[in-house]
Write an enzyme that holds these catalytic residues in place. Sequence first.
Site, PDB file in Angstrom:
ATOM      1  N   SER A 152     -34.563  -2.128  26.778  1.00 50.87           N
ATOM      2  CA  SER A 152     -33.356  -2.589  26.386  1.00 50.87           C
ATOM      3  C   SER A 152     -32.367  -1.597  26.847  1.00 50.87           C
ATOM      4  O   SER A 152     -32.628  -0.902  27.512  1.00 50.87           O
ATOM      5  CB  SER A 152     -33.673  -1.771  24.844  1.00 50.87           C
ATOM      6  OG  SER A 152     -32.514  -1.489  24.023  1.00 50.87           O
ATOM      7  N   TYR A 165     -36.574   3.090  17.622  1.00 49.81           N
ATOM      8  CA  TYR A 165     -36.632   1.988  18.410  1.00 49.81           C
ATOM      9  C   TYR A 165     -35.931   2.627  19.852  1.00 49.81           C
ATOM     10  O   TYR A 165     -36.491   2.325  21.098  1.00 49.81           O
ATOM     11  CB  TYR A 165     -35.476   0.937  18.172  1.00 49.81           C
ATOM     12  CG  TYR A 165     -35.275  -0.320  18.931  1.00 49.81           C
ATOM     13  CD1 TYR A 165     -35.954  -1.418  18.703  1.00 49.81           C
ATOM     14  CD2 TYR A 165     -34.243  -0.165  20.059  1.00 49.81           C
ATOM     15  CE1 TYR A 165     -35.694  -2.554  19.443  1.00 49.81           C
ATOM     16  CE2 TYR A 165     -33.802  -1.157  20.805  1.00 49.81           C
ATOM     17  CZ  TYR A 165     -34.872  -2.424  20.575  1.00 49.81           C
ATOM     18  OH  TYR A 165     -34.416  -3.604  21.177  1.00 49.81           O
TER      19      TYR A 165
END
Length: 260
Positions: A152, A165
């Site tokens: 990410s 996350y």
Amino acid sequence: MHAQSSELFSLQGRTALVTGANTGLGQAIAVALAQAGADIIAAGRTEPVETAAQVAAAGRTLHFVRADFAAGGAARATADVAAAAAALAPHGRIDILVNNAGTIRRADSLDVTEEDWDAVVNTNLKSLFFLSQAVARGMAERGAGKIINVASLLSFQGGIRVPAYTASKSAVAGLTRALANEWAQQGINVNALAPGYFETNNTAPLRDDPVRAPAILARIPAGRWGTPADLAGAAVFLASRASDYVHGIVLPVDGGWLAR
């Protein structure tokens, strides 16, 4: 004799295990690999009916293995997934593993619960490692394999209101490098894709946010959010012979976000 470029990117005769292929980025990756010639084993909680139809339209097969990557007992559970996938594969082996399954829980860091933390880290990191381990054993025996992790932008940055996350995706980047160091000499390429801001279910709250949505868009040099199809070429590259000497990279596909 050097292979032609079309051969370098061909996945004919390969089988790819893709987690979280039901929608969004996982679906786009699975379809792209199928269009390049690979058969697909999809693992996740929900049978990917739409993905299967698109894979069939590409002339390839898709088999489904039910798996809950947020659950405990990751080592045993992922070993079962790997065994089931190999049994369904046309040639009895998994040539490509795409660790795409992921989840996100948004909350102020002062309010994050242990349940939320564990659900995110189990899915995004713990299951990713143990599935990679289980699949890599067969790859190491054959001396060949491709593992693609989905990282990410938050493998590079801190993010806002997504501490679990960010922690998990930062760890995915480090784990990608660690596994590449160990497994490169066994013929296994371990790399990662780092998608930017894409139009997926996970980003719906951001795209609906009247403050953050325009702020995000203003920073993307390409001038738009990514669509899942924007990830296809990079995924095929990392799954193919074209990337045989590429190990341990985290490849941003972000419309220029990190360059800004």
